[in-house]
Design an enzyme around this catalytic site. Structure first.
Site, mmCIF file in Angstrom:
data_model
loop_
_atom_site.group_PDB
_atom_site.id
_atom_site.type_symbol
_atom_site.label_atom_id
_atom_site.label_comp_id
_atom_site.label_asym_id
_atom_site.label_seq_id
_atom_site.Cartn_x
_atom_site.Cartn_y
_atom_site.Cartn_z
ATOM 1 N N GLU A 178 0.852 -1.202 0.000
ATOM 2 C CA GLU A 178 0.000 0.000 0.000
ATOM 3 C C GLU A 178 0.882 1.244 0.000
ATOM 4 O OE1 GLU A 178 -3.354 0.570 3.030
ATOM 5 O OE2 GLU A 178 -1.970 2.159 3.613
ATOM 6 N N TYR A 185 -6.962 6.635 0.244
ATOM 7 C CA TYR A 185 -7.744 7.842 -0.037
ATOM 8 C C TYR A 185 -7.791 8.694 1.232
ATOM 9 C CZ TYR A 185 -11.273 11.069 -1.515
ATOM 10 O OH TYR A 185 -11.911 12.237 -1.853
ATOM 11 N N GLY A 200 -14.241 4.741 6.068
ATOM 12 C CA GLY A 200 -13.476 5.944 6.424
ATOM 13 C C GLY A 200 -13.645 6.226 7.908
ATOM 14 N N ASP A 201 -12.672 6.939 8.454
ATOM 15 C CA ASP A 201 -12.723 7.307 9.876
ATOM 16 C C ASP A 201 -13.480 8.622 10.043
ATOM 17 O OD1 ASP A 201 -11.410 5.240 11.193
ATOM 18 O OD2 ASP A 201 -9.446 5.996 10.551
ATOM 19 N N LYS A 232 -20.563 -7.782 4.750
ATOM 20 C CA LYS A 232 -19.890 -7.198 3.575
ATOM 21 C C LYS A 232 -19.629 -8.273 2.523
ATOM 22 C CE LYS A 232 -16.614 -4.890 6.185
ATOM 23 N NZ LYS A 232 -15.567 -3.894 6.525
ATOM 24 N N GLN A 274 -6.335 -5.055 8.867
ATOM 25 C CA GLN A 274 -5.588 -4.007 9.568
ATOM 26 C C GLN A 274 -4.229 -4.584 9.959
ATOM 27 O OE1 GLN A 274 -4.709 -1.112 10.061
ATOM 28 N NE2 GLN A 274 -6.602 -0.323 10.965
#
Ligand code: FAD
Length: 319
Positions: A18, A50, A125-126, A199, A210
Protein backbone atom coordinates in the site's frame (compact mmCIF):
# COMPACT_ATOMS: atom_id res chain seq x y z
CA UNK A 1 -6.80 -8.39 -14.11
CA UNK A 2 -9.09 -8.52 -11.12
CA UNK A 3 -7.29 -8.94 -7.81
CA UNK A 4 -9.68 -11.74 -6.86
CA UNK A 5 -8.62 -13.70 -9.96
CA UNK A 6 -4.93 -13.40 -8.95
CA UNK A 7 -5.80 -14.55 -5.43
CA UNK A 8 -7.91 -17.51 -6.58
CA UNK A 9 -5.34 -18.72 -9.09
CA UNK A 10 -2.16 -18.52 -7.05
CA UNK A 11 -0.40 -21.54 -5.60
CA UNK A 12 2.17 -19.46 -3.70
CA UNK A 13 1.89 -16.47 -1.38
CA UNK A 14 1.75 -13.23 -3.40
CA UNK A 15 3.38 -9.91 -2.50
CA UNK A 16 1.46 -6.60 -2.49
CA UNK A 17 1.79 -3.24 -0.83
CA UNK A 18 0.00 0.00 0.00
CA UNK A 19 1.18 3.52 -0.78
CA UNK A 20 -0.10 6.99 0.14
CA UNK A 21 -0.58 9.79 -2.39
CA UNK A 22 2.16 12.41 -1.91
CA UNK A 23 1.41 15.60 0.01
CA UNK A 24 -0.07 18.32 -2.19
CA UNK A 25 2.73 20.12 -4.01
CA UNK A 26 4.97 17.03 -4.32
CA UNK A 27 5.42 15.33 -7.69
CA UNK A 28 4.37 11.79 -8.66
CA UNK A 29 8.08 10.91 -8.93
CA UNK A 30 8.05 10.18 -5.17
CA UNK A 31 5.49 7.43 -5.89
CA UNK A 32 7.66 5.88 -8.61
CA UNK A 33 10.72 6.10 -6.33
CA UNK A 34 8.76 4.08 -3.76
CA UNK A 35 7.55 1.46 -6.25
CA UNK A 36 10.74 0.88 -8.31
CA UNK A 37 12.73 -0.92 -5.56
CA UNK A 38 9.82 -3.36 -5.03
CA UNK A 39 9.20 -4.34 -8.67
CA UNK A 40 11.52 -7.36 -8.58
CA UNK A 41 9.15 -9.06 -6.10
CA UNK A 42 6.40 -9.08 -8.73
CA UNK A 43 3.71 -7.19 -6.81
CA UNK A 44 0.27 -8.68 -7.47
CA UNK A 45 -1.30 -5.27 -6.85
CA UNK A 46 -0.60 -1.88 -5.31
CA UNK A 47 -3.18 -0.20 -3.10
CA UNK A 48 -3.47 3.59 -3.03
CA UNK A 49 -5.07 5.15 0.05
CA UNK A 50 -7.74 7.84 -0.04
CA UNK A 51 -7.53 10.86 2.25
CA UNK A 52 -10.52 12.95 3.10
CA UNK A 53 -10.49 16.69 3.38
CA UNK A 54 -9.70 18.19 6.78
CA UNK A 55 -11.18 21.38 8.12
CA UNK A 56 -9.07 24.25 9.40
CA UNK A 57 -10.15 27.66 10.74
CA UNK A 58 -8.51 30.77 9.26
CA UNK A 59 -8.70 34.10 11.08
CA UNK A 60 -10.37 36.80 8.97
CA UNK A 61 -11.10 40.52 9.48
CA UNK A 62 -12.82 41.55 12.74
CA UNK A 63 -11.82 38.23 14.34
CA UNK A 64 -14.16 36.11 12.19
CA UNK A 65 -13.08 32.54 11.73
CA UNK A 66 -13.53 30.99 8.31
CA UNK A 67 -13.89 27.21 8.08
CA UNK A 68 -11.84 25.94 5.14
CA UNK A 69 -11.68 22.41 3.74
CA UNK A 70 -8.23 21.27 2.66
CA UNK A 71 -7.20 18.02 1.07
CA UNK A 72 -3.56 17.31 1.90
CA UNK A 73 -3.15 14.15 -0.18
CA UNK A 74 -5.28 14.30 -3.33
CA UNK A 75 -4.63 12.13 -6.38
CA UNK A 76 -5.71 8.55 -5.53
CA UNK A 77 -7.39 7.91 -8.89
CA UNK A 78 -4.69 9.66 -10.94
CA UNK A 79 -1.95 7.68 -9.21
CA UNK A 80 -3.77 4.38 -9.88
CA UNK A 81 -4.10 5.21 -13.56
CA UNK A 82 -0.42 6.25 -13.70
CA UNK A 83 0.73 2.99 -12.02
CA UNK A 84 -1.30 0.86 -14.43
CA UNK A 85 0.00 2.81 -17.37
CA UNK A 86 3.68 2.89 -16.35
CA UNK A 87 4.12 -0.57 -14.78
CA UNK A 88 1.14 -2.60 -16.00
CA UNK A 89 0.49 -3.58 -12.37
CA UNK A 90 -3.02 -3.68 -10.94
CA UNK A 91 -3.63 -0.57 -8.85
CA UNK A 92 -6.39 -0.64 -6.24
CA UNK A 93 -7.86 2.71 -5.24
CA UNK A 94 -9.33 2.94 -1.75
CA UNK A 95 -12.85 4.31 -1.95
CA UNK A 96 -14.54 5.59 1.20
CA UNK A 97 -18.09 6.50 2.20
CA UNK A 98 -17.10 9.63 4.14
CA UNK A 99 -17.42 12.90 2.22
CA UNK A 100 -19.18 11.32 -0.78
CA UNK A 101 -22.84 11.34 -1.76
CA UNK A 102 -23.96 8.17 -3.54
CA UNK A 103 -24.09 10.20 -6.76
CA UNK A 104 -20.45 11.28 -6.32
CA UNK A 105 -19.48 7.67 -5.54
CA UNK A 106 -21.18 6.50 -8.72
CA UNK A 107 -19.33 9.15 -10.73
CA UNK A 108 -16.00 8.13 -9.18
CA UNK A 109 -16.70 4.50 -10.09
CA UNK A 110 -17.56 5.52 -13.66
CA UNK A 111 -14.20 7.36 -13.90
CA UNK A 112 -12.38 4.26 -12.62
CA UNK A 113 -14.23 2.06 -15.08
CA UNK A 114 -13.34 4.35 -18.00
CA UNK A 115 -9.68 4.27 -16.89
CA UNK A 116 -9.68 0.46 -16.99
CA UNK A 117 -9.34 0.12 -13.20
CA UNK A 118 -11.33 -2.97 -12.16
CA UNK A 119 -10.41 -3.12 -8.48
CA UNK A 120 -11.46 -1.14 -5.42
CA UNK A 121 -11.07 -1.45 -1.66
CA UNK A 122 -14.44 -0.37 -0.22
CA UNK A 123 -14.18 1.38 3.16
CA UNK A 124 -16.26 3.54 5.41
CA UNK A 125 -13.48 5.94 6.42
CA UNK A 126 -12.72 7.31 9.88
CA UNK A 127 -14.52 10.24 11.50
CA UNK A 128 -12.81 13.53 10.61
CA UNK A 129 -11.03 15.29 13.49
CA UNK A 130 -13.85 17.78 14.06
CA UNK A 131 -16.51 15.01 14.38
CA UNK A 132 -17.13 13.00 17.58
CA UNK A 133 -18.10 9.98 15.48
CA UNK A 134 -18.41 9.09 11.80
CA UNK A 135 -21.10 11.17 10.09
CA UNK A 136 -22.03 10.12 6.55
CA UNK A 137 -22.55 12.72 3.87
CA UNK A 138 -26.17 13.70 3.26
CA UNK A 139 -27.28 11.14 0.68
CA UNK A 140 -24.07 9.18 1.16
CA UNK A 141 -23.29 5.62 2.24
CA UNK A 142 -23.24 5.04 5.99
CA UNK A 143 -21.23 1.81 6.25
CA UNK A 144 -18.79 0.02 3.98
CA UNK A 145 -21.47 -2.63 3.35
CA UNK A 146 -23.66 0.07 1.71
CA UNK A 147 -20.76 1.03 -0.54
CA UNK A 148 -20.21 -2.63 -1.45
CA UNK A 149 -23.90 -2.90 -2.40
CA UNK A 150 -23.61 0.19 -4.61
CA UNK A 151 -20.57 -1.24 -6.41
CA UNK A 152 -22.33 -4.60 -6.85
CA UNK A 153 -25.33 -2.75 -8.31
CA UNK A 154 -23.06 -1.05 -10.84
CA UNK A 155 -21.48 -4.43 -11.66
CA UNK A 156 -25.02 -5.48 -12.58
CA UNK A 157 -25.58 -2.34 -14.65
CA UNK A 158 -27.87 -0.75 -12.04
CA UNK A 159 -27.22 2.96 -11.81
CA UNK A 160 -28.89 5.36 -9.34
CA UNK A 161 -31.04 6.78 -12.15
CA UNK A 162 -33.45 3.93 -12.84
CA UNK A 163 -34.31 5.47 -16.22
CA UNK A 164 -30.89 4.59 -17.66
CA UNK A 165 -31.58 1.73 -20.04
CA UNK A 166 -29.21 -0.93 -21.39
CA UNK A 167 -26.48 0.34 -19.06
CA UNK A 168 -23.00 -1.16 -19.37
CA UNK A 169 -22.16 -3.16 -16.25
CA UNK A 170 -18.84 -2.50 -14.55
CA UNK A 171 -16.56 -5.34 -13.46
CA UNK A 172 -15.08 -4.36 -10.12
CA UNK A 173 -13.33 -6.82 -7.84
CA UNK A 174 -14.13 -5.58 -4.34
CA UNK A 175 -11.91 -5.80 -1.27
CA UNK A 176 -13.01 -4.85 2.25
CA UNK A 177 -11.27 -4.25 5.57
CA UNK A 178 -11.07 -6.78 8.43
CA UNK A 179 -9.70 -6.35 11.95
CA UNK A 180 -7.84 -9.23 13.68
CA UNK A 181 -8.00 -7.17 16.88
CA UNK A 182 -11.55 -5.86 16.27
CA UNK A 183 -12.61 -2.48 14.89
CA UNK A 184 -12.40 0.12 17.64
CA UNK A 185 -16.14 0.95 17.55
CA UNK A 186 -17.34 -2.63 17.60
CA UNK A 187 -18.75 -3.95 20.91
CA UNK A 188 -16.93 -7.30 20.56
CA UNK A 189 -15.13 -9.55 18.11
CA UNK A 190 -18.19 -11.69 17.28
CA UNK A 191 -20.24 -8.60 16.40
CA UNK A 192 -17.42 -7.26 14.23
CA UNK A 193 -17.10 -10.56 12.36
CA UNK A 194 -20.87 -10.59 11.78
CA UNK A 195 -20.49 -7.15 10.19
CA UNK A 196 -17.62 -8.43 8.09
CA UNK A 197 -19.78 -11.34 6.94
CA UNK A 198 -22.46 -8.83 5.86
CA UNK A 199 -19.89 -7.20 3.58
CA UNK A 200 -19.00 -10.56 2.04
CA UNK A 201 -22.65 -11.58 1.69
CA UNK A 202 -23.26 -8.23 -0.03
CA UNK A 203 -20.72 -9.22 -2.69
CA UNK A 204 -17.21 -8.30 -1.49
CA UNK A 205 -14.62 -10.72 -2.88
CA UNK A 206 -11.76 -10.63 -0.36
CA UNK A 207 -10.57 -9.13 2.94
CA UNK A 208 -7.42 -7.12 3.70
CA UNK A 209 -6.65 -6.84 7.38
CA UNK A 210 -5.59 -4.01 9.57
CA UNK A 211 -1.92 -4.23 10.50
CA UNK A 212 -1.07 -6.52 13.41
CA UNK A 213 2.07 -7.80 15.12
CA UNK A 214 0.86 -11.00 16.72
CA UNK A 215 0.27 -13.80 14.24
CA UNK A 216 -1.70 -15.76 16.84
CA UNK A 217 -4.37 -13.07 16.67
CA UNK A 218 -4.49 -13.33 12.88
CA UNK A 219 -4.77 -17.13 12.97
CA UNK A 220 -7.61 -16.88 15.53
CA UNK A 221 -9.31 -14.24 13.37
CA UNK A 222 -9.13 -16.44 10.25
CA UNK A 223 -10.57 -19.36 12.22
CA UNK A 224 -13.41 -17.19 13.61
CA UNK A 225 -14.15 -15.91 10.08
CA UNK A 226 -14.21 -19.45 8.65
CA UNK A 227 -16.46 -20.61 11.53
CA UNK A 228 -18.79 -17.70 10.73
CA UNK A 229 -19.00 -18.83 7.08
CA UNK A 230 -16.62 -16.25 5.57
CA UNK A 231 -14.87 -18.27 2.88
CA UNK A 232 -13.16 -15.59 0.78
CA UNK A 233 -9.36 -14.96 0.74
CA UNK A 234 -8.11 -13.09 3.83
CA UNK A 235 -4.93 -11.08 3.24
CA UNK A 236 -2.85 -10.16 6.29
CA UNK A 237 -1.56 -6.57 6.50
CA UNK A 238 1.99 -6.16 7.82
CA UNK A 239 3.78 -2.99 8.87
CA UNK A 240 7.35 -3.01 10.16
CA UNK A 241 8.08 -0.80 13.16
CA UNK A 242 10.64 1.70 11.92
CA UNK A 243 11.08 4.34 14.61
CA UNK A 244 10.87 4.91 18.35
CA UNK A 245 7.73 7.01 17.73
CA UNK A 246 5.95 4.00 16.15
CA UNK A 247 6.04 2.15 19.48
CA UNK A 248 3.39 4.45 20.94
CA UNK A 249 1.86 5.84 17.73
CA UNK A 250 0.85 2.54 16.06
CA UNK A 251 -1.14 1.10 19.02
CA UNK A 252 -2.91 4.42 19.56
CA UNK A 253 -3.68 5.21 15.93
CA UNK A 254 -4.63 1.68 14.79
CA UNK A 255 -6.10 0.31 18.05
CA UNK A 256 -3.77 -2.67 18.11
CA UNK A 257 -1.47 -4.27 20.70
CA UNK A 258 2.22 -5.01 20.44
CA UNK A 259 3.05 -8.45 21.88
CA UNK A 260 5.25 -8.35 25.00
CA UNK A 261 7.98 -10.41 23.31
CA UNK A 262 8.29 -7.56 20.79
CA UNK A 263 8.07 -4.70 23.31
CA UNK A 264 10.74 -6.41 25.47
CA UNK A 265 13.10 -6.09 22.49
CA UNK A 266 11.95 -2.59 21.54
CA UNK A 267 12.50 -1.29 25.06
CA UNK A 268 16.23 -2.03 24.68
CA UNK A 269 16.43 0.26 21.62
CA UNK A 270 17.87 3.74 22.02
CA UNK A 271 17.75 4.94 18.40
CA UNK A 272 15.51 4.72 15.35
CA UNK A 273 18.14 2.56 13.63
CA UNK A 274 18.07 -0.03 16.41
CA UNK A 275 14.28 0.08 16.49
CA UNK A 276 14.10 -0.45 12.72
CA UNK A 277 16.41 -3.45 13.02
CA UNK A 278 14.16 -5.09 15.62
CA UNK A 279 11.00 -4.14 13.67
CA UNK A 280 12.37 -5.52 10.40
CA UNK A 281 13.43 -8.84 11.93
CA UNK A 282 10.01 -9.16 13.58
CA UNK A 283 8.21 -8.48 10.29
CA UNK A 284 10.39 -11.04 8.47
CA UNK A 285 9.59 -13.66 11.11
CA UNK A 286 5.88 -12.80 10.96
CA UNK A 287 5.89 -13.00 7.16
CA UNK A 288 7.66 -16.38 7.07
CA UNK A 289 5.10 -17.82 9.50
CA UNK A 290 2.24 -16.41 7.41
CA UNK A 291 3.66 -17.98 4.23
CA UNK A 292 3.93 -21.27 6.13
CA UNK A 293 0.29 -20.88 7.19
CA UNK A 294 -0.61 -20.58 3.49
CA UNK A 295 -1.96 -17.02 3.19
CA UNK A 296 -2.75 -16.11 -0.44
CA UNK A 297 -0.86 -12.81 -0.26
CA UNK A 298 0.91 -10.57 2.26
CA UNK A 299 0.08 -6.89 2.02
CA UNK A 300 2.73 -4.46 3.30
CA UNK A 301 2.02 -0.97 4.57
CA UNK A 302 4.96 1.01 3.17
CA UNK A 303 3.64 4.45 4.19
CA UNK A 304 5.58 5.75 1.19
CA UNK A 305 8.93 4.28 2.30
CA UNK A 306 10.01 1.11 0.56
CA UNK A 307 13.52 0.49 1.97
CA UNK A 308 12.44 -1.66 4.91
CA UNK A 309 9.72 -3.50 2.99
CA UNK A 310 12.35 -4.29 0.36
CA UNK A 311 14.56 -5.90 3.02
CA UNK A 312 11.61 -7.97 4.23
CA UNK A 313 10.64 -9.00 0.70
CA UNK A 314 14.23 -10.03 -0.02
CA UNK A 315 14.12 -12.37 2.96
CA UNK A 316 10.63 -13.75 2.26
CA UNK A 317 9.86 -13.55 -1.48
CA UNK A 318 13.22 -13.70 -3.26
CA UNK A 319 13.27 -16.61 -5.68
P1 FAD B 1 -17.33 -0.71 8.29
O1 FAD B 1 -17.17 -2.06 7.74
O2 FAD B 1 -18.50 0.10 7.82
O3 FAD B 1 -17.37 -0.84 9.88
C1 FAD B 1 -17.28 0.31 10.70
C2 FAD B 1 -17.82 -0.01 12.09
O4 FAD B 1 -19.25 -0.12 12.01
C3 FAD B 1 -17.35 -1.34 12.66
O5 FAD B 1 -17.25 -1.20 14.05
C4 FAD B 1 -18.46 -2.32 12.29
O6 FAD B 1 -18.50 -3.43 13.18
C5 FAD B 1 -19.68 -1.42 12.39
N1 FAD B 1 -20.75 -1.74 11.45
C6 FAD B 1 -20.64 -2.14 10.17
N2 FAD B 1 -21.86 -2.26 9.61
C7 FAD B 1 -22.75 -1.90 10.54
C8 FAD B 1 -24.18 -1.77 10.58
N3 FAD B 1 -24.92 -2.08 9.51
N4 FAD B 1 -24.77 -1.35 11.74
C9 FAD B 1 -24.03 -1.05 12.84
N5 FAD B 1 -22.69 -1.16 12.86
C10 FAD B 1 -22.05 -1.56 11.74
N6 FAD B 1 -9.44 4.99 5.89
C11 FAD B 1 -9.37 6.02 5.02
O7 FAD B 1 -9.93 7.09 5.28
N7 FAD B 1 -8.70 5.91 3.84
C12 FAD B 1 -8.06 4.76 3.47
O8 FAD B 1 -7.45 4.71 2.41
C13 FAD B 1 -8.12 3.65 4.37
N8 FAD B 1 -7.56 2.47 4.05
C14 FAD B 1 -7.70 1.38 4.89
C15 FAD B 1 -7.19 0.13 4.50
C16 FAD B 1 -7.31 -0.99 5.33
C17 FAD B 1 -6.79 -2.33 4.87
C18 FAD B 1 -7.97 -0.86 6.59
C19 FAD B 1 -8.08 -2.04 7.52
C20 FAD B 1 -8.48 0.38 6.98
C21 FAD B 1 -8.36 1.51 6.14
N9 FAD B 1 -8.91 2.75 6.48
C22 FAD B 1 -8.84 3.81 5.61
C23 FAD B 1 -9.51 2.96 7.80
C24 FAD B 1 -11.03 2.65 7.80
O9 FAD B 1 -11.70 3.58 6.97
C25 FAD B 1 -11.50 2.76 9.24
O10 FAD B 1 -10.99 1.69 10.00
C26 FAD B 1 -12.99 2.93 9.46
O11 FAD B 1 -13.19 3.36 10.82
C27 FAD B 1 -13.83 1.66 9.26
O12 FAD B 1 -13.87 1.30 7.95
P2 FAD B 1 -14.57 -0.09 7.50
O13 FAD B 1 -14.58 -0.08 6.04
O14 FAD B 1 -13.98 -1.21 8.23
O15 FAD B 1 -16.06 0.21 8.07
Amino acid sequence: MQVIERLRNTKKTLFSFEILPPLKGKSIQSIYDGIDPLLEFDPAFVNVTYHREEFIYKKREKGYLEKIAIKKRPGTVGICAAIKNKYNIEAVPHLICGGFTREETENALIDLNFLGIDNVLALRGDPIKTEPHFIPENGGNKYAVDLVRQIVDLNQGKYIDENIENATPTNFSIGVAGYPEKHFESPNMQADIRRLKEKIDAGAHYVVTQLFFDNKKFFAFVKACRDAGIDVPIIPGIKPIESLRHITFLPKFFNIDLPSELTDQLEQCTSNEETREVGTKWAIQQSKELVEFGVPCIHYYTMGKSKTVRRIAQAVFKK
